[in-house]
Write an enzyme that holds these catalytic residues in place. Sequence first.
Site, PDB file in Angstrom:
ATOM      1  N   TYR A  18      -2.086  -5.632   6.819  1.00 42.00           N
ATOM      2  CA  TYR A  18      -1.665  -6.319   5.119  1.00 42.00           C
ATOM      3  C   TYR A  18      -2.769  -7.436   5.117  1.00 42.00           C
ATOM      4  O   TYR A  18      -3.140  -7.586   3.734  1.00 42.00           O
ATOM      5  CB  TYR A  18      -0.172  -7.142   5.332  1.00 42.00           C
ATOM      6  CG  TYR A  18       0.279  -7.266   4.012  1.00 42.00           C
ATOM      7  CD1 TYR A  18      -0.076  -6.044   3.054  1.00 42.00           C
ATOM      8  CD2 TYR A  18       0.959  -8.292   3.594  1.00 42.00           C
ATOM      9  CE1 TYR A  18       0.574  -6.453   1.732  1.00 42.00           C
ATOM     10  CE2 TYR A  18       1.361  -8.575   2.357  1.00 42.00           C
ATOM     11  CZ  TYR A  18       1.356  -7.533   1.376  1.00 42.00           C
ATOM     12  OH  TYR A  18       1.730  -7.786   0.134  1.00 42.00           O
ATOM     13  N   GLY A 141       6.697  -8.196  -2.057  1.00 41.04           N
ATOM     14  CA  GLY A 141       7.158  -7.314  -2.949  1.00 41.04           C
ATOM     15  C   GLY A 141       6.919  -6.024  -2.093  1.00 41.04           C
ATOM     16  O   GLY A 141       6.262  -5.885  -1.156  1.00 41.04           O
ATOM     17  N   LYS A 197      15.097  -7.988   3.727  1.00 39.36           N
ATOM     18  CA  LYS A 197      15.073  -6.254   3.431  1.00 39.36           C
ATOM     19  C   LYS A 197      14.696  -5.622   4.704  1.00 39.36           C
ATOM     20  O   LYS A 197      15.024  -4.411   4.900  1.00 39.36           O
ATOM     21  CB  LYS A 197      14.167  -6.097   2.320  1.00 39.36           C
ATOM     22  CG  LYS A 197      12.761  -6.846   2.712  1.00 39.36           C
ATOM     23  CD  LYS A 197      11.829  -5.427   3.109  1.00 39.36           C
ATOM     24  CE  LYS A 197      10.320  -5.910   3.483  1.00 39.36           C
ATOM     25  NZ  LYS A 197       9.500  -5.058   4.152  1.00 39.36           N
ATOM     26  N   ASP A 250      11.275  -4.096  -2.801  1.00 37.85           N
ATOM     27  CA  ASP A 250      10.679  -4.028  -1.429  1.00 37.85           C
ATOM     28  C   ASP A 250      12.030  -3.445  -0.611  1.00 37.85           C
ATOM     29  O   ASP A 250      11.468  -2.418   0.309  1.00 37.85           O
ATOM     30  CB  ASP A 250      10.811  -5.502  -0.838  1.00 37.85           C
ATOM     31  CG  ASP A 250       9.482  -5.299  -0.069  1.00 37.85           C
ATOM     32  OD1 ASP A 250       9.022  -4.275   0.536  1.00 37.85           O
ATOM     33  OD2 ASP A 250       9.076  -6.437   0.658  1.00 37.85           O
ATOM     34  N   ARG A 261       7.765   0.288   8.849  1.00 35.99           N
ATOM     35  CA  ARG A 261       7.591   0.579  10.390  1.00 35.99           C
ATOM     36  C   ARG A 261       9.146  -0.049  10.586  1.00 35.99           C
ATOM     37  O   ARG A 261       9.631   0.300  11.693  1.00 35.99           O
ATOM     38  CB  ARG A 261       6.877  -0.915  10.943  1.00 35.99           C
ATOM     39  CG  ARG A 261       5.323  -0.056  10.690  1.00 35.99           C
ATOM     40  CD  ARG A 261       4.313  -1.450  10.572  1.00 35.99           C
ATOM     41  NE  ARG A 261       4.667  -2.445   9.695  1.00 35.99           N
ATOM     42  CZ  ARG A 261       3.563  -3.362   9.461  1.00 35.99           C
ATOM     43  NH1 ARG A 261       2.746  -3.378   9.955  1.00 35.99           N
ATOM     44  NH2 ARG A 261       4.032  -4.294   8.414  1.00 35.99           N
ATOM     45  N   VAL A 285       3.566  -4.925  14.195  1.00 30.90           N
ATOM     46  CA  VAL A 285       4.755  -5.921  13.894  1.00 30.90           C
ATOM     47  C   VAL A 285       5.983  -5.171  13.208  1.00 30.90           C
ATOM     48  O   VAL A 285       5.857  -4.315  12.347  1.00 30.90           O
ATOM     49  CB  VAL A 285       4.339  -7.150  13.275  1.00 30.90           C
ATOM     50  CG1 VAL A 285       3.817  -6.699  11.836  1.00 30.90           C
ATOM     51  CG2 VAL A 285       5.566  -8.010  13.457  1.00 30.90           C
TER      52      VAL A 285
HETATM   53  N1  NAI Z   1       1.475  -3.967   6.710  1.00 29.77           N
HETATM   54  C1  NAI Z   1       2.254  -3.917   5.331  1.00 29.77           C
HETATM   55  O1  NAI Z   1       2.242  -2.778   4.772  1.00 29.77           O
HETATM   56  C2  NAI Z   1       2.664  -5.185   4.970  1.00 29.77           C
HETATM   57  C3  NAI Z   1       2.929  -6.358   5.915  1.00 29.77           C
HETATM   58  N2  NAI Z   1       3.508  -7.625   5.589  1.00 29.77           N
HETATM   59  C4  NAI Z   1       3.634  -8.481   6.167  1.00 29.77           C
HETATM   60  O2  NAI Z   1       2.593  -8.918   6.684  1.00 29.77           O
HETATM   61  C5  NAI Z   1       2.950  -9.774   7.821  1.00 29.77           C
HETATM   62  C6  NAI Z   1       1.605  -9.234   8.912  1.00 29.77           C
HETATM   63  O3  NAI Z   1       2.036  -7.788   8.849  1.00 29.77           O
HETATM   64  P1  NAI Z   1       1.029  -6.823   9.328  1.00 29.77           P
HETATM   65  O4  NAI Z   1      -0.419  -7.193   8.832  1.00 29.77           O
HETATM   66  O5  NAI Z   1       1.376  -5.403   8.806  1.00 29.77           O
HETATM   67  O6  NAI Z   1       1.080  -6.803  10.961  1.00 29.77           O
HETATM   68  P2  NAI Z   1       0.093  -5.847  11.604  1.00 29.77           P
HETATM   69  O7  NAI Z   1       0.932  -5.501  13.035  1.00 29.77           O
HETATM   70  O8  NAI Z   1      -0.854  -4.846  11.171  1.00 29.77           O
HETATM   71  O9  NAI Z   1      -1.067  -7.110  12.378  1.00 29.77           O
HETATM   72  C7  NAI Z   1      -0.724  -8.223  12.963  1.00 29.77           C
HETATM   73  C8  NAI Z   1      -1.728  -8.927  13.185  1.00 29.77           C
HETATM   74  O10 NAI Z   1      -1.439 -10.462  13.433  1.00 29.77           O
HETATM   75  C9  NAI Z   1      -2.262 -10.809  14.601  1.00 29.77           C
HETATM   76  N3  NAI Z   1      -1.636 -11.690  15.300  1.00 29.77           N
HETATM   77  C10 NAI Z   1      -0.719 -11.746  16.242  1.00 29.77           C
HETATM   78  N4  NAI Z   1      -0.508 -12.939  16.954  1.00 29.77           N
HETATM   79  C11 NAI Z   1      -1.347 -13.629  16.307  1.00 29.77           C
HETATM   80  C12 NAI Z   1      -1.789 -15.013  16.381  1.00 29.77           C
HETATM   81  N5  NAI Z   1      -0.954 -15.927  17.425  1.00 29.77           N
HETATM   82  N6  NAI Z   1      -2.363 -15.638  15.521  1.00 29.77           N
HETATM   83  C13 NAI Z   1      -3.124 -14.976  14.660  1.00 29.77           C
HETATM   84  N7  NAI Z   1      -2.968 -13.624  14.484  1.00 29.77           N
HETATM   85  C14 NAI Z   1      -2.002 -13.050  15.114  1.00 29.77           C
HETATM   86  C15 NAI Z   1      -2.617  -9.561  15.281  1.00 29.77           C
HETATM   87  O11 NAI Z   1      -3.849  -9.716  16.159  1.00 29.77           O
HETATM   88  C16 NAI Z   1      -2.653  -8.384  13.963  1.00 29.77           C
HETATM   89  O12 NAI Z   1      -4.061  -8.249  13.689  1.00 29.77           O
HETATM   90  C17 NAI Z   1       4.354  -9.535   8.338  1.00 29.77           C
HETATM   91  O13 NAI Z   1       4.853 -10.636   8.112  1.00 29.77           O
HETATM   92  C18 NAI Z   1       4.584  -8.351   7.593  1.00 29.77           C
HETATM   93  O14 NAI Z   1       5.798  -8.418   7.190  1.00 29.77           O
HETATM   94  C19 NAI Z   1       4.113  -7.482   4.126  1.00 29.77           C
HETATM   95  C20 NAI Z   1       3.851  -6.545   3.076  1.00 29.77           C
HETATM   96  C21 NAI Z   1       3.420  -5.119   3.543  1.00 29.77           C
HETATM   97  O1  13P Z   2       6.806  -5.340   3.694  1.00 29.93           O
HETATM   98  C1  13P Z   2       6.616  -4.027   3.565  1.00 29.93           C
HETATM   99  C2  13P Z   2       6.170  -3.233   2.385  1.00 29.93           C
HETATM  100  O2  13P Z   2       6.411  -4.124   1.252  1.00 29.93           O
HETATM  101  C3  13P Z   2       6.039  -3.346   4.923  1.00 29.93           C
HETATM  102  O3  13P Z   2       7.167  -2.828   5.535  1.00 29.93           O
HETATM  103  P1  13P Z   2       7.323  -2.593   7.217  1.00 29.93           P
HETATM  104  O4  13P Z   2       7.094  -3.933   7.520  1.00 29.93           O
HETATM  105  O5  13P Z   2       8.865  -2.246   7.305  1.00 29.93           O
HETATM  106  O6  13P Z   2       6.226  -1.686   7.384  1.00 29.93           O
END
Ligand code: NAI
Ligand code: 13P
EC number: 1.1.1.94
Length: 337
Positions: A18, A141, A197, A250, A261, A285
Amino acid sequence: MNKTISASPITVIGAGSYGTALAIAFSRNGYPTYLWGHDPEHMQRLAEERQNAAFLPGASFPDALCIESDLASAVEKSRDLLIVVPSHVFGEVIEKIKPHLRADSRIAWATKGLERDTGRLLQEVVEERLGKHFPLAVLSGPTFAKELAAGMPTAIALASNDETFALEFQARIHCSKHFRVYINRDMIGVQLGGAIKNVIAISAGMSDGMGFGANARTALITRGIAEISRLGVSLGANPNTFMGMSGLGDLVLTCTDNQSRNRRFGLMLGQGVDAQQAMAEIGQVVEGFYNTKEAYLLAQRQGIEMPITEQVYQVLFCGKNAQDVAMSLLGRERKGE
Ligand SMILES: NC(=O)C1=CN([C@@H]2O[C@H](COP(=O)(O)OP(=O)(O)OC[C@H]3O[C@@H](n4cnc5c(N)ncnc54)[C@H](O)[C@@H]3O)[C@@H](O)[C@H]2O)C=CC1
Ligand SMILES: O=C(CO)COP(=O)(O)O
């Protein structure tokens, strides 16, 4: 668009799927964007390949996106910071950026979740560690990273405690082609919708994983929004927020599409897969796994009934199986809507 805003850079902290997708969105709009991640090898690959091949293969980085592996320099380079790390490391990351903040820093986050162990909103975490003088904002969102990075039409909510920050942040990321950003004044509601959510999406996945149908999934979405709203109102949120992007938007997205996920995690639980194995298979995550306990404890503290959240908690932490959860929810006493 205001020229001063367009010239000023932004730094994204967190280079997972993200954070990378949002950095692509900013830089595609022409803003100089720095993307920092904590794993130097991963950042080296991003810099060489000009894409995040592990999470977003094929989404090339625009020229305005710079990879930054030094945290101090990443934080100092931009007035505006956007933190996009998982919720269980959010507090730790705030501590790490603290010494490098500028007097005029403004801090936004797109992390969806509650503080690990305490169940506090992330705004409280920021204010406790950094004080209350920095302008803050939260983005939340229905925004799957892959679709956003691919430039597919997407809409999101942005809430801030500072009107100017909200408008300038909206101007940076909103574009008339594919990304719409709606300003919402309710920081509590926007944060809570995005956090809870995930828990409801696990329940919808479990339901589908057990072979239940559209009726059950839709009932979980509808009763899910009811319990999120009850909790939100008890914390001071505006109930209308939960009908918006960060609430219903969302919730529907993550409960119905297998890009989620949290939903996929629930699907595996419903099929009898162990939680740790399901997490390992997903390999990214799963916020609901981290936040179910916090959501459950928060509801208890607030004295709010959250039957779906409570049942997901029972599965993850008390060894209950998905079939028994269904029986518990269906067997609840008769009540009005
Ligand atoms: N992927 C998506 O479609 C969406 C994700 N989000 C939110 O964004 C946030 C991040 O999720 P993603 O990027 O999807 O996760 P991801 O699993 O793709 O990546 C997580 C990242 O966090 C990094 N990380 C882990 N421990 C860390 C630390 N101590 N310090 C700095 N970085 C660290 C990892 O190296 C990895 O690059 C979550 O809260 C998620 O709910 C929100 C909307 C959409
Ligand atoms: O928050 C998200 C989309 O808005 C991503 O959802 P997941 O973390 O369940 O993949």
